[in-house]
Design a protein around this motif. Structure first.
Motif, PDB file in Angstrom:
ATOM      1  N   GLY A  20       0.784  -1.223   0.000  1.00 59.29           N
ATOM      2  CA  GLY A  20       0.000   0.000   0.000  1.00 59.29           C
ATOM      3  C   GLY A  20       0.814   1.270   0.000  1.00 59.29           C
ATOM      4  N   MET A  21       2.083   1.179   0.376  1.00 59.01           N
ATOM      5  CA  MET A  21       2.892   2.395   0.452  1.00 59.01           C
ATOM      6  C   MET A  21       3.334   2.839  -0.935  1.00 59.01           C
ATOM      7  N   ALA A  22       3.359   4.146  -1.143  1.00 53.76           N
ATOM      8  CA  ALA A  22       3.773   4.708  -2.429  1.00 53.76           C
ATOM      9  C   ALA A  22       5.269   4.548  -2.621  1.00 53.76           C
ATOM     10  N   THR A  23       5.680   4.446  -3.874  1.00 53.96           N
ATOM     11  CA  THR A  23       7.099   4.366  -4.191  1.00 53.96           C
ATOM     12  C   THR A  23       7.701   5.776  -4.228  1.00 53.96           C
ATOM     13  N   ASP A  24       9.022   5.838  -4.248  1.00 59.13           N
ATOM     14  CA  ASP A  24       9.693   7.133  -4.368  1.00 59.13           C
ATOM     15  C   ASP A  24       9.282   7.831  -5.666  1.00 59.13           C
ATOM     16  N   THR A  25       9.147   7.055  -6.744  1.00 53.34           N
ATOM     17  CA  THR A  25       8.744   7.626  -8.035  1.00 53.34           C
ATOM     18  C   THR A  25       7.344   8.223  -7.961  1.00 53.34           C
ATOM     19  N   GLU A  26       6.434   7.530  -7.279  1.00 61.34           N
ATOM     20  CA  GLU A  26       5.067   8.034  -7.132  1.00 61.34           C
ATOM     21  C   GLU A  26       5.030   9.305  -6.277  1.00 61.34           C
ATOM     22  N   LEU A  27       5.847   9.347  -5.244  1.00 60.85           N
ATOM     23  CA  LEU A  27       5.906  10.554  -4.415  1.00 60.85           C
ATOM     24  C   LEU A  27       6.484  11.723  -5.197  1.00 60.85           C
ATOM     25  N   ASP A  28       7.492  11.453  -6.021  1.00 68.04           N
ATOM     26  CA  ASP A  28       8.057  12.511  -6.861  1.00 68.04           C
ATOM     27  C   ASP A  28       7.009  13.037  -7.843  1.00 68.04           C
TER      28      ASP A  28
END
Length: 206
Positions: A128-136
Motif C-alpha cells: 500500500g505504500m507509495a514508491t519514491d517515483t510516485e511521491l516525486d
C-alpha cells in the motif's frame, strides 16, 4: 504551516501525557521490559512499529497535496489525515516506549501478520505504500492532477492499512491496541468511500 503546527502540537501533547504516566523505572527501549509488556515479536509491538511507518508516509503525502491544490475538499481530507494519523502514530510510539520495546526491528515488515513481504528498495516499505517515483510525481503535479494522484495513492495506502489494522484488532493482546486498530479500520474504510466519490467527481477511479 498551520497544519504542520497542529500536528506538532498533537505530538507534543502526547509526549507530555506520556511523561506524566510513564513509570519512573522505565528507561526506554534499552531498559528491561516489564513482565506485563507485550513480547518484542508480538502482534502488539509489530503492529505499533509497522503502522507507525505506514502512517508517517500518509502524513507526508497529505502535506504534499496540501501545497499542490487549492481544492477545499481535498485540503480538508489532507488536514484530517495529518492530524488523525500523526496523533495515532504518537500513541503507538509512546506505547512502545512504555513497554520498553525498540521502535524499529530487524524483522521483516508484516511478519507479525504471517506475511513475508520484503521491501523493494523503492520507498514502498510495506503493501500500500507509495514508491519514491510516485511521491516525486505527486510533488510535481498541480491542481486536479495532484488531487487525482493523491486520492489514488491514498486509497491504495488506506486499503493496505485497514487490512493491517484489522489483523491487529483481531489478534492483539492489549485492549489499547485492539481498540485503536478497530477505530483505524472504521476511519480508513470511511475515507476510502469518500475518496471514491471524490475521484468519481473528477472523472477518475481508484
Amino acid at each position: 504551516m498551520v497544519l504542520a503546527g497542529g500536528a506538532v502540537l498533537l505530538l507534543a501533547l502526547g509526549l507530555v501525557v506520556l511523561m506524566l504516566v510513564r513509570p519512573s523505572s522505565s528507561a526506554g527501549p534499552g531498559a528491561p521490559a516489564s513482565a506485563s509488556a507485550p513480547a518484542d515479536r508480538s502482534v502488539d509491538a509489530g503492529f505499533a512499529r509497522d503502522m507507525s511507518v505506514h502512517h508517517q508516509q500518509a502524513v507526508e503525502m497529505s502535506f504534499i497535496v496540501r501545497d499542490r491544490t487549492s481544492d477545499v475538499a481535498v485540503r480538508r481530507l489532507a488536514y484530517d489525515i495529518i492530524n488523525t494519523q500523526a496523533n495515532q502514530r504518537g500513541m503507538m510510539l509512546g506505547w512502545l516506549e512504555l513497554w520498553g520495546r525498540a521502535k524499529s526491528s530487524s524483522a521483516p515488515p508484516m511478519q507479525w501478520m504471517g506475511h513475508t513481504f520484503e521491501p523493494r528498495g523503492d520507498g514502498s516499505l510495506m503493501p500500500g505504500m507509495a514508491t519514491d517515483t510516485e511521491l516525486d510525481a505527486l510533488r510535481a503535479a498541480k491542481g486536479e492532477a495532484a488531487e487525482v494522484l493523491f486520492l489514488k495513492l491514498m486509497t491504495t495506502h488506506h486499503r493496505a492499512g485497514a487490512e493491517m489494522a484489522q489483523a491487529a484488532a483481531n489478534s492483539a493482546d492489549t485492549a489499547a491496541i485492539r481498540g485503536l486498530a478497530a477505530g483505524m479500520v472504521r476511519g480508513q474504510e470511511s475515507e476510502i468511500a469518500l475518496m471514491a466519490d471524490m475521484l468519481k467527481e473528477r472523472g477518475a477511479k481508484a
